[in-house]
Design a protein around this motif. Structure first.
Motif, PDB file in Angstrom:
ATOM      1  N   GLU A   1      39.210  55.132  14.962  1.00 39.46           N
ATOM      2  CA  GLU A   1      40.111  55.186  16.123  1.00 39.46           C
ATOM      3  C   GLU A   1      41.223  56.205  15.902  1.00 39.46           C
ATOM      4  O   GLU A   1      41.530  57.007  16.796  1.00 39.46           O
ATOM      5  CB  GLU A   1      40.715  53.813  16.398  1.00 39.46           C
ATOM      6  CG  GLU A   1      39.732  52.916  17.141  1.00 39.46           C
ATOM      7  CD  GLU A   1      40.255  51.509  17.349  1.00 39.46           C
ATOM      8  OE1 GLU A   1      41.453  51.364  17.656  1.00 39.46           O
ATOM      9  OE2 GLU A   1      39.458  50.564  17.189  1.00 39.46           O
TER      10      GLU A   1
ATOM     11  N   HIS B   1      38.152  58.953  22.751  1.00 33.99           N
ATOM     12  CA  HIS B   1      38.024  57.518  23.033  1.00 33.99           C
ATOM     13  C   HIS B   1      36.602  57.150  23.436  1.00 33.99           C
ATOM     14  O   HIS B   1      36.148  56.035  23.254  1.00 33.99           O
ATOM     15  CB  HIS B   1      39.043  57.087  24.099  1.00 33.99           C
ATOM     16  CG  HIS B   1      38.764  57.664  25.439  1.00 33.99           C
ATOM     17  ND1 HIS B   1      39.199  58.936  25.801  1.00 33.99           N
ATOM     18  CD2 HIS B   1      38.090  57.169  26.491  1.00 33.99           C
ATOM     19  CE1 HIS B   1      38.777  59.179  27.038  1.00 33.99           C
ATOM     20  NE2 HIS B   1      38.101  58.125  27.468  1.00 33.99           N
ATOM     21  N   ASN B   2      35.862  58.154  24.007  1.00 35.97           N
ATOM     22  CA  ASN B   2      34.455  57.868  24.374  1.00 35.97           C
ATOM     23  C   ASN B   2      33.625  57.583  23.126  1.00 35.97           C
ATOM     24  O   ASN B   2      32.743  56.724  23.123  1.00 35.97           O
ATOM     25  CB  ASN B   2      33.842  59.075  25.101  1.00 35.97           C
ATOM     26  CG  ASN B   2      34.416  59.218  26.493  1.00 35.97           C
ATOM     27  OD1 ASN B   2      34.904  58.230  27.054  1.00 35.97           O
ATOM     28  ND2 ASN B   2      34.401  60.440  27.012  1.00 35.97           N
TER      29      ASN B   2
ATOM     30  N   LYS C   1      31.856  51.350  19.058  1.00 38.48           N
ATOM     31  CA  LYS C   1      32.020  49.898  19.113  1.00 38.48           C
ATOM     32  C   LYS C   1      30.836  49.191  19.771  1.00 38.48           C
ATOM     33  O   LYS C   1      30.691  47.974  19.655  1.00 38.48           O
ATOM     34  CB  LYS C   1      33.322  49.550  19.832  1.00 38.48           C
ATOM     35  CG  LYS C   1      34.528  49.802  18.933  1.00 38.48           C
ATOM     36  CD  LYS C   1      35.767  49.165  19.483  1.00 38.48           C
ATOM     37  CE  LYS C   1      36.894  49.256  18.458  1.00 38.48           C
ATOM     38  NZ  LYS C   1      38.185  48.998  19.075  1.00 38.48           N
ATOM     39  N   ALA C   2      30.050  49.972  20.521  1.00 37.19           N
ATOM     40  CA  ALA C   2      28.883  49.352  21.171  1.00 37.19           C
ATOM     41  C   ALA C   2      27.760  49.092  20.160  1.00 37.19           C
ATOM     42  O   ALA C   2      26.831  48.348  20.415  1.00 37.19           O
ATOM     43  CB  ALA C   2      28.367  50.256  22.289  1.00 37.19           C
TER      44      ALA C   2
ATOM     45  N   THR D   1      34.404  54.113  21.971  1.00 32.98           N
ATOM     46  CA  THR D   1      33.694  53.111  22.781  1.00 32.98           C
ATOM     47  C   THR D   1      32.223  53.045  22.360  1.00 32.98           C
ATOM     48  O   THR D   1      31.652  51.955  22.172  1.00 32.98           O
ATOM     49  CB  THR D   1      33.770  53.497  24.288  1.00 32.98           C
ATOM     50  OG1 THR D   1      35.108  53.870  24.570  1.00 32.98           O
ATOM     51  CG2 THR D   1      33.320  52.352  25.178  1.00 32.98           C
TER      52      THR D   1
END
Ligand code: ATP
Length: 819
Positions: free
Chosen positions: A384, A394-395, A401-402, A398
């Motif tokens: 992060e 930030h993409n 984190k998926a 994301t």
């Protein structure tokens, strides 16, 4: 000792033996002999004083002579030397007669009467030598005196030929008796004419000859319960666990034929068929679904090497060849070179017990998961922070984190990093990220990594490298968990077994070992690991990197696992093993809480199935415990239950056959018990050439002493089994109880069942239970000191009634099912 003066027992009746002429003669002779010895030892006490005084004078004179020698003329030397030699032998002779070294309350335990060249002499065998030529008494040390060989090797009536003190002697053994003298009183005489014991009331009785003999089980043709083969479980001479598909009972059959998926826990007292059921279940599954349950995709794990050999024949006899049977260490060590090429190959054999306990402790399992959870959190934050610096970063976060970390359940939003409830999966986050960086994979919304500006790309590549290194660094994690004093404190916080001092010792050991490993060698110490490090490393690998792979590099996925004697595996080992199974977790666990073996200073407490399964994060189908005690007779089963006392299984085991009573033989010294055992074993070897008896001590050192004694006594085929190296041949295996877990023998002799070896602790009770329940047919307890109260109390219960045959729900159908 033919000159022993006669005492007044000559015409005295022996209370209790008035009608038994032979017994009277034998006991009288022994009483008379003891009285003579006691007389001599009594007067010897004053003689001792003069003997000691004499020795002091000898010593002073010897010193003077030495000084004379130093200044003597050469021609005087021979005479001086002769005087010295003479004084030396006189001194040695005086030493032998010193009665103070002999225990007057128990001076000897064996009596030999020999005839050599027409002359008779009596020799007594005891723990210490004592010679008193004036009263004709000769007690020889059972371990050393050459003449004691005759006592151990020959029987009454035998002619002997031996070399004693360099000269050949031959003669005949006129009498050979074992005696027990307690507190100066004769209490038992064992002779070929019978065994006679004196009760507390002073009355003698002749012991039933049957109870003092070992015998193997033989089915009587006239006994229908035995003629159908139920009690003759083995072919004569075959010492392996048999395949018994046609004899399985209803409860066993129910367990064996449970559907393949899911974890099944088989419980039951010793000898109720848990191992048998686990193995027959494998055969059943292989028959029911040969595609899925291929032999090479199943595995049996037992706690030690001897059990591997003991159970090896069952599956081939049931038509299933090639299922690997292993122990955890054996299995695990095959994987290490491929997974950890840099790991030292040496293992410590001097690891302090406190370190072993810490590394085996269930807290270590939690420590691993906490460590990895924190590492993952830290790496997430690292991603992060790096991505913050880049507009569409930030993409990537994301997308990152998926995916999930190793072992975290995909469906769980809580991201349970303990990896408890889901199959171990390869790490996804790091792999996915690396693939995106290499342009091999798209991450939703993160764009194409190859089009990034060089500076950004360089930063992200460095991050990728760091993630990869840190997330996969199993050995670094292992080192940190064990060498950080803070982490150790946190891991064992609240554990009553590990105070600050214990943790300091663990820490110190682990730090030193890590240093030696880092340097290759330090102060002559070679880089080594502890055996207990292996499951820690493998568990870390599973949680950090995914499934373990075999020596060929391919991931291990077991269609079925059978883990026997679960109570002896550490939670870490079990956790590693359970994660070898495929997703549907077809696993059979078998165990018995009463058979957990702990050292005296190990305070882990009782084994608890529910606690274990909760610790492992597993749900299991636990069926009713197996209740029929098939291995052991009613006598042994009842005794064993008594031994457990407050730790006994809730349900009393059902027994199926009777046998000789469990016997306790007490002796006043080890030498005496060895003499008794040697006789019994020699007799058995002669009567039953197939017999295989286990002589089981609690501690290996006790087994050493008895073994040496039996060897000296020339007991045939006596073996010292110290490393589970049972030969499964007829003969006598002298061993300690840990070696015998899961095994069975027709006859078991528990050695040194004394109050000191088996106090009333849970550890001692469990150890005694394991030893006792190894016996199928006959059990003896031997004690050369005050017997254990656990044993004497257990002997007081009468054996339970036998089950009515049909009541067991015996199922012949299983033989078809199991193929
Ligand atoms: N249904 C049965 N009929 C007759 N004998 C049986 C039956 N089931 C098991 N046995 C025999 O009982 C003995 C003990 O079996 P097994 O070793 O499987 O028991 P266990 O519960 O695993 O014992 P332990 O807890 O001591 O390891 C073996 O000789 C086995 O052949």
């Amino acid at each position: 000792m033919s000159s022993i003066p006669a005492r007044s027992f000559e015409n005295e009746a022996i209370p209790g033996l008035e009608e038994d002429e032979v017994a009277t003669r034998v006991v009288r002779e022994e009483l008379k002999l003891l009285a003579t010895v006691q007389d001599a030892l009594g007067s010897g006490a004053s003689a001792n004083m003069s003997a000691l005084r004499g020795r002091e004078l000898d010593d002073a004179r010897l010193l003077e002579l030495r000084e004379d020698v130093a200044v003597a003329k050469p021609e005087d030397l021979p005479a001086l030397f002769e005087q010295m030699h003479h004084l030396g032998s006189l001194r040695a002779q005086r030493g032998k007669g010193v009665a103070g070294s002999v225990d007057a309350k128990n001076p000897y335990f064996g009596h030999l009467r020999l005839e050599e060249g027409g002359k008779r002499r009596d020799i007594l065998i005891g723990a210490k030598s004592y010679v008193d030529s004036s009263s004709g008494i000769k007690i020889v040390d059972w371990r050393q005196a050459p003449v004691s060989r005759i006592y151990y090797r020959y029987r009454e009536g035998d002619d002997y030929e031996e070399t004693l003190g360099g000269r050949p002697v031959e003669g005949m053994v006129l009498a050979r008796r074992g005696v027990a003298i307690s507190d100066g009183k004769l209490v038992r005489v064992s002779s070929p004419q019978g065994t006679f014991v004196c009760g507390d009331d002073g009355r003698w009785k002749r012991l039933d000859a049957f109870s003092a003999r070992l015998r193997t089980e033989r089915p009587a043709k006239s006994d229908p319960a035995q003629a159908d083969g139920k009690s003759q479980r083995h072919a004569p001479g075959d010492k392996h666990l048999p395949a018994i598909a046609s004899m399985l009972d209803a409860a066993q059959f129910e367990l064996i034929t449970r559907p393949g998926a899911g974890l099944i826990a088989i419980q039951g007292s010793a000898g109720s068929g848990k191992t048998t059921v686990g193995l027959h279940r494998i055969a059943y599954l292989a028959f029911a679904d040969p595609q899925r349950f291929r032999a090479d995709r199943m595995m049996v794990v037992v706690p030690h090497e001897a059990l591997m050999h003991f159970v090896a024949r069952v599956l081939p006899s049931l038509g299933v060849e090639g299922v690997p049977i292993s122990t955890f260490p054996r299995f695990a060590r095959r994987l290490l070179p491929e997974l950890f090429p840099k790991l030292p190959h040496h293992y410590h054999d001097d690891t302090p017990p406190v370190v072993l306990r810490a590394k085996n402790h269930p807290a270590m399992l939690r420590a691993i998961h906490t460590y990895v959870e924190r590492l993952h959190e830290e790496l997430d934050q690292r991603v992060e922070r790096t991505m913050e610096k880049w507009p569409s970063g930030h993409n990537v976060v994301t997308a990152w984190k998926a995916t999930r970390w190793t072992g975290a359940p995909a469906s769980s939003s809580s991201g349970d990093a303990r990896g408890g409830r889901d199959e171990v999966v390869p790490d996804q986050r790091v792999t996915t990220f690396a693939q995106w960086l290499a342009g091999k994979r798209a991450l939703d919304g993160a764009g194409n990594a190859s089009t990034l500006p060089a500076v950004t790309r360089g930063a992200i590549e460095r991050l990728g490298q760091e993630l990869r290194t840190r997330a996969r660094a199993v050995m670094a994690a292992w080192d940190e968990i064990l060498t950080s004093r803070e982490l150790l404190t946190e891991t064992f916080r609240g554990s009553k077994d590990f105070g600050s001092a214990q943790l300091d010792r663990v820490h110190e050991w682990c730090v030193r070992q890590a240093r030696v490993r880092a340097e290759g060698e330090r102060d002559g110490e070679t880089a080594s690991i502890d055996h207990e490090d292996v499951p820690i490393l493998l568990r870390l690998w599973q949680v950090m990197r995914g499934p373990l792979s075999g020596p060929d590099g391919s991931p291990i996925r077991m269609a079925h696992l059978f883990i026997d004697e679960v109570q002896d595996h550490s939670p870490l080992e079990l956790r590693v093993l359970l994660d070898l199974a495929t997703k549907d977790r077809s696993i059979t666990l078998a165990g018995d809480s009463a058979q957990r073996m702990l050292d005296d200073d190990d305070t882990r407490g009782e084994f608890d199935w529910k606690g274990l399964l909760a610790e492992l994060g597993m749900a299991a189908t636990t069926l009713e415990p197996l209740k029929v005690s098939y291995r052991s007779t009613a006598e042994i089963t009842t005794f064993a239950r008594g031994v457990l006392g407050p730790y006994a299984h809730e349900a009393e085991p059902i027994t199926t056959r009777r046998g000789p009573p469990v016997e306790l033989f007490t002796f006043a010294s080890v030498g005496e018990s060895v003499a008794f055992l040697a006789d019994a074993l020699k007799q058995l070897a002669q009567d039953e050439p197939y017999a295989n008896v286990a002589l089981v001590a609690r501690f290996p050192q006790q087994a050493d002493v008895i073994y040496e004694g039996l060897e000296r006594a020339e007991v045939p085929r006596v073996r010292r089994v110290a490393k589970q190296d049972f030969s499964w041949e007829p003969g006598f295996d002298v061993t300690d109880v840990r070696q015998t877990k899961g095994l069975e023998f027709d006859e078991v002799i528990l050695l040194e069942t004394t109050a000191t070896s088996y106090p009333e602790t849970s550890q001692a009770r469990h150890a005694l239970y394991v030893g006792a329940t190894r016996a199928a047919h006959q059990l003896w307890c031997i004690a050369s000191d005050k017997p254990s109260p656990v044993v004497t109390a257990a002997l007081e219960t009468a054996p339970a009634e036998l089950a009515v045959d049909g009541g067991l729900g015996n199922s012949g159908a299983a033989s078809n099912g199991a193929g």
